[in-house]
Enzyme design. Structure first.
Site, PDB file in Angstrom:
ATOM      1  N   SER A 105       0.841  -1.218   0.000  1.00  0.00           N
ATOM      2  CA  SER A 105       0.000   0.000   0.000  1.00  0.00           C
ATOM      3  C   SER A 105       0.867   1.257   0.000  1.00  0.00           C
ATOM      4  O   SER A 105       0.479   2.274  -0.582  1.00  0.00           O
ATOM      5  CB  SER A 105      -0.983   0.004   1.181  1.00  0.00           C
ATOM      6  OG  SER A 105      -0.310   0.196   2.397  1.00  0.00           O
ATOM      7  N   ASN A 106       2.028   1.203   0.619  1.00  0.00           N
ATOM      8  CA  ASN A 106       2.925   2.367   0.552  1.00  0.00           C
ATOM      9  C   ASN A 106       3.420   2.573  -0.881  1.00  0.00           C
ATOM     10  O   ASN A 106       3.497   3.702  -1.357  1.00  0.00           O
ATOM     11  CB  ASN A 106       4.117   2.195   1.502  1.00  0.00           C
ATOM     12  CG  ASN A 106       3.752   2.569   2.932  1.00  0.00           C
ATOM     13  OD1 ASN A 106       3.623   3.740   3.267  1.00  0.00           O
ATOM     14  ND2 ASN A 106       3.544   1.560   3.774  1.00  0.00           N
TER      15      ASN A 106
ATOM     16  N   MET B 292      10.484  -7.391   3.959  1.00  0.00           N
ATOM     17  CA  MET B 292      10.694  -8.174   5.175  1.00  0.00           C
ATOM     18  C   MET B 292      11.963  -9.018   5.087  1.00  0.00           C
ATOM     19  O   MET B 292      11.945 -10.226   5.333  1.00  0.00           O
ATOM     20  CB  MET B 292       9.471  -9.083   5.423  1.00  0.00           C
ATOM     21  CG  MET B 292       8.166  -8.324   5.522  1.00  0.00           C
ATOM     22  SD  MET B 292       8.226  -6.970   6.712  1.00  0.00           S
ATOM     23  CE  MET B 292       8.140  -7.889   8.237  1.00  0.00           C
ATOM     24  N   ARG B 293      13.022  -8.375   4.723  1.00  0.00           N
ATOM     25  CA  ARG B 293      14.271  -9.116   4.563  1.00  0.00           C
ATOM     26  C   ARG B 293      15.417  -8.209   4.952  1.00  0.00           C
ATOM     27  O   ARG B 293      15.469  -7.050   4.512  1.00  0.00           O
ATOM     28  CB  ARG B 293      14.365  -9.498   3.068  1.00  0.00           C
ATOM     29  CG  ARG B 293      15.536 -10.311   2.724  1.00  0.00           C
ATOM     30  CD  ARG B 293      15.159 -11.680   2.227  1.00  0.00           C
ATOM     31  NE  ARG B 293      16.384 -12.448   2.043  1.00  0.00           N
ATOM     32  CZ  ARG B 293      16.758 -13.405   2.870  1.00  0.00           C
ATOM     33  NH1 ARG B 293      16.020 -13.752   3.879  1.00  0.00           N
ATOM     34  NH2 ARG B 293      17.895 -14.055   2.656  1.00  0.00           N
ATOM     35  N   LEU B 294      16.287  -8.726   5.793  1.00  0.00           N
ATOM     36  CA  LEU B 294      17.445  -7.926   6.185  1.00  0.00           C
ATOM     37  C   LEU B 294      18.369  -7.763   4.987  1.00  0.00           C
ATOM     38  O   LEU B 294      18.603  -8.717   4.247  1.00  0.00           O
ATOM     39  CB  LEU B 294      18.226  -8.642   7.288  1.00  0.00           C
ATOM     40  CG  LEU B 294      17.697  -8.495   8.706  1.00  0.00           C
ATOM     41  CD1 LEU B 294      18.584  -9.281   9.662  1.00  0.00           C
ATOM     42  CD2 LEU B 294      17.649  -7.022   9.098  1.00  0.00           C
ATOM     43  N   LEU B 295      18.892  -6.564   4.807  1.00  0.00           N
ATOM     44  CA  LEU B 295      19.796  -6.334   3.683  1.00  0.00           C
ATOM     45  C   LEU B 295      21.216  -6.721   4.097  1.00  0.00           C
ATOM     46  O   LEU B 295      21.625  -6.491   5.244  1.00  0.00           O
ATOM     47  CB  LEU B 295      19.762  -4.861   3.286  1.00  0.00           C
ATOM     48  CG  LEU B 295      18.419  -4.375   2.719  1.00  0.00           C
ATOM     49  CD1 LEU B 295      18.395  -2.852   2.624  1.00  0.00           C
ATOM     50  CD2 LEU B 295      18.163  -4.993   1.352  1.00  0.00           C
TER      51      LEU B 295
ATOM     52  N   HIS C 158       8.967   2.468   9.241  1.00  0.00           N
ATOM     53  CA  HIS C 158       8.757   1.501  10.322  1.00  0.00           C
ATOM     54  C   HIS C 158       7.513   1.915  11.124  1.00  0.00           C
ATOM     55  O   HIS C 158       7.359   3.099  11.442  1.00  0.00           O
ATOM     56  CB  HIS C 158       9.997   1.473  11.233  1.00  0.00           C
ATOM     57  CG  HIS C 158       9.873   0.472  12.330  1.00  0.00           C
ATOM     58  ND1 HIS C 158       9.986  -0.884  12.106  1.00  0.00           N
ATOM     59  CD2 HIS C 158       9.606   0.617  13.647  1.00  0.00           C
ATOM     60  CE1 HIS C 158       9.800  -1.528  13.250  1.00  0.00           C
ATOM     61  NE2 HIS C 158       9.575  -0.646  14.198  1.00  0.00           N
TER      62      HIS C 158
ATOM     63  N   ASP D 227      16.511  -1.112  11.535  1.00  0.00           N
ATOM     64  CA  ASP D 227      15.648  -0.041  12.058  1.00  0.00           C
ATOM     65  C   ASP D 227      16.419   0.954  12.928  1.00  0.00           C
ATOM     66  O   ASP D 227      15.927   1.411  13.963  1.00  0.00           O
ATOM     67  CB  ASP D 227      14.481  -0.647  12.876  1.00  0.00           C
ATOM     68  CG  ASP D 227      13.583  -1.513  12.015  1.00  0.00           C
ATOM     69  OD1 ASP D 227      13.466  -1.250  10.813  1.00  0.00           O
ATOM     70  OD2 ASP D 227      12.994  -2.474  12.558  1.00  0.00           O
TER      71      ASP D 227
HETATM   72  C1  GRF Z   1       4.188  -0.909   6.866  1.00  0.00           C
HETATM   73  O1  GRF Z   1       3.483  -0.931   8.069  1.00  0.00           O
HETATM   74  C2  GRF Z   1       5.605  -0.466   7.079  1.00  0.00           C
HETATM   75  O2  GRF Z   1       5.747   0.400   8.169  1.00  0.00           O
HETATM   76  C3  GRF Z   1       6.325  -1.757   7.359  1.00  0.00           C
HETATM   77  O3  GRF Z   1       5.699  -2.699   6.529  1.00  0.00           O
HETATM   78  C4  GRF Z   1       4.359  -2.286   6.267  1.00  0.00           C
HETATM   79  C5  GRF Z   1       4.166  -2.290   4.797  1.00  0.00           C
HETATM   80  O4  GRF Z   1       2.828  -2.083   4.424  1.00  0.00           O
HETATM   81  N1  GRF Z   1       7.725  -1.609   7.118  1.00  0.00           N
HETATM   82  P1  GRF Z   1       2.418  -2.040   2.894  1.00  0.00           P
HETATM   83  O5  GRF Z   1       2.892  -3.330   2.246  1.00  0.00           O
HETATM   84  O6  GRF Z   1       3.055  -0.850   2.283  1.00  0.00           O
HETATM   85  O7  GRF Z   1       0.939  -1.965   2.910  1.00  0.00           O
END
Ligand code: GRF
Length: 249
Positions: free
Chosen positions: A16-17, A112-115, A131, A167
């Site tokens: 969504s971002n 969701m992966r450490l770089l 975050h 983070d």
């Molecule tokens: C968000 O809550 C962001 O803060 C975290 O992962 C989520 C990603 O959401 N790092 P989306 O996939 O952009 O909806």
């Protein structure tokens, strides 16, 4: 709007971002050119969103690579193919191309992966992350849940530069929201998500306008007399506090 900052978005999930960045970019409100969307999860909905927006995608499971580094080296190669040079190439070129169109940024959006160190060094100073908590509190994959379980009364979201510790890098912008009595994790995270969709594009736009500088670990925002500042306190419905204040796109 003049130069558009080339960018690659890395996402593992819903995206969504990413969608917000795509929409604002399409509406010509961001100086951004998303060249590529990368995922370590071939099923990620983020890849669909990118395809719908006619953005090139690269989605492969990290499990089919022998190491974190091997996966990241492939991602670095794809990013370079998309026209964004790694630091190594920029330096190796031996000339000042800091304003070249090949200097871009890497936007982590639910990646969701450490770089690996190799990746971070390849694009150091040019990687952003968002975050869902007020760093340095509640770092890690379950920031929102951890904050709620801890019993926080105020939480929020943070956009920061990425360094080698998860983070941990320099903070660009933060937004705070109260946890309302009785509010579920889902409700709270929805409000935080809405704010993410406002502060992430804002941070990206500041970077695109070349208005962010770094000293020690403090990020400074250059004022721009042309930008119209919005209030740092949100309306009643969203009730948030954000700093630095948002600007009108
Ligand atoms: C968000 O809550 C962001 O803060 C975290 O992962 C989520 C990603 O959401 N790092 P989306 O996939 O952009 O909806």
């Amino acid at each position: 709007m003049t130069h558009k900052m080339p960018a690659v978005v890395l996402a593992s999930g819903n995206g969504s971002n990413l969608q917000t960045l795509i929409d604002l970019k399409s509406a010509n409100k961001l100086d951004l050119d998303i060249k590529l969307v990368v995922s370590n999860n071939p099923e990620a909905f983020a890849l669909e969103r990118a395809k719908n927006a006619k953005i090139t995608t690269w989605g492969k499971s990290h499990k089919s690579f022998e190491s974190r580094e091997a996966f990241d080296l492939n991602v670095i190669a794809e990013i370079e193919k998309a026209g964004i040079l790694s630091n190594q190439k920029l330096i190796a070129d031996g000339k000042d191309i800091t304003k070249s169109s090949q200097v871009g940024c890497i936007i982590l959006a639910g990646y969701m992966r450490l770089l690996s160190t190799a990746f971070i060094q390849a694009f150091s100073g040019r990687i952003l992350n968002i975050h869902p908590a007020l760093l340095p509190s509640f770092a890690g994959a379950k920031g929102g849940l951890d904050a709620l379980n801890y019993g926080i009364k105020i939480t929020g979201c943070t956009v920061h530069f990425v360094d080698e510790i998860m983070d941990h890098g320099p903070v660009i912008i933060q937004a705070a929201v109260p946890h309302k009595a009785g509010e579920s994790l889902d409700e709270l995270m929805q409000r935080i998500h809405k704010l993410e969709h406002r502060i992430y594009p804002q941070a990206v736009q500041w970077l695109a306008e070349d208005r962010l500088s770094l000293k020690d670990r403090v990020v400074y925002l250059k004022e721009n007399s042309k930008s119209e500042k919005l209030a740092s306190l949100g309306n009643q419905e969203l009730s948030f506090l954000v700093s630095p204040p948002l600007e009108k796109f």
